[in-house]
Design an enzyme around this catalytic site. Structure first.
Site, mmCIF file in Angstrom:
data_model
loop_
_atom_site.group_PDB
_atom_site.id
_atom_site.type_symbol
_atom_site.label_atom_id
_atom_site.label_comp_id
_atom_site.label_asym_id
_atom_site.label_seq_id
_atom_site.Cartn_x
_atom_site.Cartn_y
_atom_site.Cartn_z
ATOM 1 N N THR A 36 0.840 -1.202 0.000
ATOM 2 C CA THR A 36 0.000 0.000 0.000
ATOM 3 C C THR A 36 0.876 1.253 0.000
ATOM 4 O OG1 THR A 36 -1.499 -1.296 1.382
ATOM 5 C CG2 THR A 36 -1.970 1.049 1.180
ATOM 6 N N ILE A 37 1.939 1.210 0.782
ATOM 7 C CA ILE A 37 2.816 2.385 0.895
ATOM 8 C C ILE A 37 3.563 2.604 -0.427
ATOM 9 C CG2 ILE A 37 4.877 3.273 2.090
ATOM 10 C CD1 ILE A 37 3.797 1.793 4.637
ATOM 11 N N LYS A 64 -5.898 -2.006 -1.320
ATOM 12 C CA LYS A 64 -6.953 -1.841 -0.294
ATOM 13 C C LYS A 64 -8.081 -0.956 -0.848
ATOM 14 C CE LYS A 64 -3.953 -2.409 3.875
ATOM 15 N NZ LYS A 64 -2.687 -2.805 3.309
ATOM 16 N N ASP A 67 -13.552 1.688 -3.121
ATOM 17 C CA ASP A 67 -14.612 2.090 -4.062
ATOM 18 C C ASP A 67 -14.025 1.935 -5.463
ATOM 19 O OD1 ASP A 67 -17.031 3.066 -4.965
ATOM 20 O OD2 ASP A 67 -16.661 5.139 -4.402
ATOM 21 N N ALA A 68 -14.852 2.187 -6.484
ATOM 22 C CA ALA A 68 -14.390 2.115 -7.875
ATOM 23 C C ALA A 68 -13.708 0.770 -8.155
ATOM 24 C CB ALA A 68 -13.434 3.281 -8.172
ATOM 25 N N LEU A 72 -10.325 0.269 -10.509
ATOM 26 C CA LEU A 72 -9.056 -0.025 -9.818
ATOM 27 C C LEU A 72 -8.571 -1.441 -10.132
ATOM 28 C CD1 LEU A 72 -9.681 1.784 -6.410
ATOM 29 C CD2 LEU A 72 -8.102 2.453 -8.227
ATOM 30 N N GLU A 114 -9.311 -7.636 2.342
ATOM 31 C CA GLU A 114 -8.353 -7.479 3.436
ATOM 32 C C GLU A 114 -9.082 -7.072 4.708
ATOM 33 O OE1 GLU A 114 -4.485 -6.312 2.816
ATOM 34 O OE2 GLU A 114 -4.384 -5.056 4.602
ATOM 35 N N HIS A 138 -5.437 -9.506 8.781
ATOM 36 C CA HIS A 138 -4.368 -8.507 8.952
ATOM 37 C C HIS A 138 -4.430 -7.851 10.323
ATOM 38 C CE1 HIS A 138 -2.453 -4.500 7.351
ATOM 39 N NE2 HIS A 138 -1.566 -5.268 7.937
ATOM 40 N N ARG A 141 -0.935 -2.341 10.890
ATOM 41 C CA ARG A 141 0.362 -1.788 11.281
ATOM 42 C C ARG A 141 0.210 -0.826 12.470
ATOM 43 N NH1 ARG A 141 4.989 -0.753 7.120
ATOM 44 N NH2 ARG A 141 6.197 0.846 8.153
HETATM 45 C C1 5RP Z 1 0.237 -2.688 5.986
HETATM 46 C C2 5RP Z 1 0.420 -3.871 5.137
HETATM 47 C C3 5RP Z 1 1.738 -4.608 5.166
HETATM 48 O O1 5RP Z 1 2.081 -4.965 3.878
HETATM 49 C C4 5RP Z 1 1.661 -5.858 6.051
HETATM 50 O O2 5RP Z 1 1.400 -5.442 7.386
HETATM 51 C C5 5RP Z 1 2.976 -6.653 5.985
HETATM 52 O O3 5RP Z 1 4.063 -5.874 6.342
HETATM 53 P P1 5RP Z 1 4.830 -6.020 7.754
HETATM 54 O O4 5RP Z 1 5.245 -7.475 7.884
HETATM 55 O O5 5RP Z 1 5.981 -5.073 7.656
HETATM 56 O O6 5RP Z 1 3.799 -5.663 8.825
HETATM 57 O O7 5RP Z 1 -0.433 -4.242 4.344
HETATM 58 O O8 5RP Z 1 -1.023 -2.095 5.777
HETATM 59 MG MG MG Z 2 0.405 -4.973 2.569
#
Ligand code: 5RP
Ligand code: MG
Length: 218
Positions: A36-37, A64, A67-68, A72, A114, A138, A141
């Site tokens: 994403t980054i 992630k 919309d659209a 996308l 996700e 997930h 972060r």
């Molecule tokens: C953040 C993510 C990262 O890609 C995912 O968390 C994996 O990276 P890391 O192992 O550095 O946490 O989607 O939104």
């Molecule tokens: Mg990621």
């Protein structure tokens, strides 16, 4: 149970940084993620570069999408992504329109929802009923940075989602020491970014992940 794959999350802030990592790591992992980054920094060029340089790797665009979905998805798949992500709070219409783009392109193209933040079991049922087969479980972060760790509740949810028929990718600040927590669960993909990219020897770190996965799931 097939061995879980290893996905490298490239959440670099520039393409040159990401390519420094892939030069060392592309042959050590199964899936390359345009994070994403990275996509925020470099756009679809990041996805195009990864697929052009590493055509035999699965490339995931972690966009992630909220919309659209159709536009996308067309951009991600048209740039070389095999898989793309839609965020769990997106309307079902976004999920299904992205899935329709994947289906148009044929076998191998897929959409993952996700699970970052809030979602419900009703939504999970609706995704499944719509034909979605992949989810990313997930630990965000920011949630991790705020102190959230893996819990028994996470493991129970992963089990229940797998029992519903979803193939699961697991991610969020994963380290090699976290892997035994998930032993016995039918995980499709483990995604690691910082634990591999920031290691003193990234290739050795990726190999160690692979070896531990083989020990626990082999
Ligand atoms: C953040 C993510 C990262 O890609 C995912 O968390 C994996 O990276 P890391 O192992 O550095 O946490 O989607 O939104
Ligand atoms: Mg990621």
């Amino acid at each position: 149970m097939p061995l879980p794959l290893l996905q490298l999350a490239l959440d670099n802030r520039s393409l040159p940084d990401a390519l420094t990592a892939t030069r060392l790591l592309a042959t050590e992992v199964d899936v390359l993620e345009a994070g994403t980054i990275l996509i925020g920094a470099e756009g679809m060029q990041a996805v195009r570069c990864l697929k052009t340089l590493y055509p035999d790797r699965i490339v995931l665009a972690d966009i992630k999408a909220a919309d659209a979905g159709s536009i996308l998805a067309d951009m991600c798949f048209g740039s070389g992504a095999d898989w793309m992500t839609v965020i769990c709070c997106a309307p079902i219409a976004t999920v299904t329109s992205a899935m329709a783009e994947a289906k148009k392109r044929g076998a191998g193209y897929d959409v993952q929802v996700e699970l970052t933040g809030s979602w419900s079991w009703e939504e999970a049922k609706a995704w499944r009923a719509a034909g979605l087969s992949q989810l990313v479980y997930h630990r965000g972060r920011d949630a991790q940075a705020a102190g959230q760790s893996w819990s028994d509740e996470d493991l129970a949810k992963i089990r229940r989602l797998a029992d519903m028929g979803f193939a699961l990718s697991i991610t969020g600040g994963l380290t090699i020491d976290d892997l035994p927590l998930f032993a016995g669960l039918p995980v499709k993909v483990f995604i690691a970014g910082r634990a591999i990219r920031d290691a003193a020897d990234p290739a050795a770190a990726a190999r160690a992940f692979k070896a531990r996965i083989a020990e626990l799931w082999g």
